[in-house]
Design a protein around this motif. Structure first.
Motif, PDB file in Angstrom:
ATOM      1  N   ASP A 138      15.243  53.115  77.867  1.00 22.10           N
ATOM      2  CA  ASP A 138      14.582  52.632  79.072  1.00 22.10           C
ATOM      3  C   ASP A 138      14.512  53.760  80.093  1.00 22.10           C
ATOM      4  N   GLU A 139      13.454  53.743  80.894  1.00 22.19           N
ATOM      5  CA  GLU A 139      13.312  54.728  81.965  1.00 22.19           C
ATOM      6  C   GLU A 139      13.343  54.031  83.314  1.00 22.19           C
ATOM      7  N   ALA A 140      13.519  54.826  84.349  1.00 21.07           N
ATOM      8  CA  ALA A 140      13.732  54.279  85.687  1.00 21.07           C
ATOM      9  C   ALA A 140      12.565  53.434  86.181  1.00 21.07           C
ATOM     10  N   VAL A 167      10.657  54.420  76.213  1.00 24.22           N
ATOM     11  CA  VAL A 167      10.231  55.520  75.341  1.00 24.22           C
ATOM     12  C   VAL A 167      10.143  55.006  73.909  1.00 24.22           C
ATOM     13  N   TYR A 168       8.982  55.213  73.299  1.00 21.46           N
ATOM     14  CA  TYR A 168       8.699  54.697  71.954  1.00 21.46           C
ATOM     15  C   TYR A 168       8.336  55.877  71.059  1.00 21.46           C
ATOM     16  N   ARG A 169       9.184  56.139  70.064  1.00 23.33           N
ATOM     17  CA  ARG A 169       8.977  57.285  69.179  1.00 23.33           C
ATOM     18  C   ARG A 169       8.195  56.842  67.954  1.00 23.33           C
ATOM     19  N   LEU A 170       7.021  57.420  67.755  1.00 27.08           N
ATOM     20  CA  LEU A 170       6.148  57.062  66.654  1.00 27.08           C
ATOM     21  C   LEU A 170       6.593  57.722  65.354  1.00 27.08           C
ATOM     22  N   MET A 171       6.039  57.276  64.234  1.00 25.91           N
ATOM     23  CA  MET A 171       6.435  57.777  62.927  1.00 25.91           C
ATOM     24  C   MET A 171       6.139  59.265  62.768  1.00 25.91           C
ATOM     25  N   ASP A 172       5.139  59.797  63.496  1.00 26.35           N
ATOM     26  CA  ASP A 172       4.811  61.220  63.404  1.00 26.35           C
ATOM     27  C   ASP A 172       5.673  62.087  64.307  1.00 26.35           C
ATOM     28  N   GLY A 173       6.623  61.465  64.994  1.00 28.42           N
ATOM     29  CA  GLY A 173       7.538  62.196  65.860  1.00 28.42           C
ATOM     30  C   GLY A 173       7.121  62.245  67.314  1.00 28.42           C
ATOM     31  N   LEU A 209       5.854  52.981  76.974  1.00 28.97           N
ATOM     32  CA  LEU A 209       5.217  51.675  76.979  1.00 28.97           C
ATOM     33  C   LEU A 209       5.733  50.822  78.129  1.00 28.97           C
ATOM     34  N   ASP A 210       4.806  50.140  78.805  1.00 29.94           N
ATOM     35  CA  ASP A 210       5.248  49.147  79.785  1.00 29.94           C
ATOM     36  C   ASP A 210       5.360  47.796  79.083  1.00 29.94           C
ATOM     37  N   PRO A 223      17.276  47.100  76.635  1.00 29.91           N
ATOM     38  CA  PRO A 223      17.176  45.903  77.489  1.00 29.91           C
ATOM     39  C   PRO A 223      15.746  45.605  77.927  1.00 29.91           C
ATOM     40  N   ASN A 224      14.987  46.634  78.316  1.00 29.36           N
ATOM     41  CA  ASN A 224      13.614  46.401  78.757  1.00 29.36           C
ATOM     42  C   ASN A 224      12.731  45.926  77.611  1.00 29.36           C
TER      43      ASN A 224
END
Length: 247
Positions: free
Chosen positions: A105-107, A112-118, A123-124, A160-161
């Motif tokens: 989670d960010e402030a 932060v969502y890490r895709l399969m390609d790295g 994402l909100d 949590p988010n």
């Protein structure tokens, strides 16, 4: 009856539609929940045959993952497979669309969502909801049936988010019990099938959610065939199987 997820008991009443399949002696000494994530789909048909043999209903978590055939698991080329599973009465949940990892989670409330390609994207809440709903929409297009209001994060990793956003758009997260991690992602030289089978038969307890895949790229000796003796052995101990309840 209760469901055991990662050591925590979540009290959930089982409705008749998701009732347990009786064990070998005809009476349940406990109920287990077999769940299957898409993976590369290499053993999808073989696993479906094993489930039919034992008359076990599973809960499938579906994502648009690349398969061993070079297509994707929710492409129209897989419509026949998924329609057959719907006809058999299994349950289905979202495994996200892109099978990424929710990292942190960010402030500002984004995740932060890490895709399969790295690559990493942020994402909100509305975008997280869309990531969970896209498999739902596609599955309905392929089969005429929407997913159940369930989801599983790839790798089981949430924030949590992420959980808050998913709950707001109607999806309850489903993990797995420690003993229910069947190990089909582990290297087969260090964790041969017989070792994994014996460990599971010894450790699995009433209420556990079990987790495996319809195919794994990295494992040399596929674990999928071991679902046959595993289910047979668990039923011989008196365990019954049910799908994850929607609520």
């Amino acid at each position: 009856m209760s469901i055991r997820v990662s050591g925590t008991l979540l009290a959930v009443a089982l409705v008749a539609a998701t009732g347990p399949v009786l064990g070998a002696e005809g009476a349940c000494t406990g109920t287990l929940y077999l769940t299957l994530d898409t993976g590369n789909m290499r053993h999808a048909e073989a696993i479906a045959d094993i489930l039919a043999k034992h008359q076990v209903k599973a809960t499938f978590f579906v994502a648009q993952e690349k398969t061993y055939r070079g297509d994707l698991a929710l492409d129209p080329t897989w419509a026949g497979f998924w329609k057959a599973r719907v006809a058999e009465g299994h349950a289905f949940g979202s495994h996200t669309w892109r099978h990424g990892a929710f990292r942190q989670d960010e402030a500002d409330g984004k995740v932060v969502y890490r895709l399969m390609d790295g690559n990493q994207i942020r994402l909100d809440a509305s975008q997280i909801c869309a990531e969970l709903k896209q498999p739902d929409t596609r599955f309905a297009e392929l089969t005429g049936r929407k997913l159940d209001p369930l989801w599983r994060a790839p790798g089981g990793r949430t924030t949590p988010n992420t959980l808050k956003a998913a709950e707001a758009c109607g999806y309850r997260h489903v993990g797995w019990a420690p003993a229910g991690f069947l190990g089909d992602e582990l290297p087969s030289d260090a964790y041969p099938n017989e070792t994994l089978l014996k460990r599971a038969l010894a450790r699995i307890r009433d209420g556990d959610i079990l987790m495996a895949h319809l195919g794994i790229w990295s494992r040399k000796e596929p674990f999928a065939p071991m679902l046959d003796p595993l289910i047979g052995g668990l039923k011989a101990k008196g365990f019954c199987f049910a799908t994850i309840p929607s609520r």
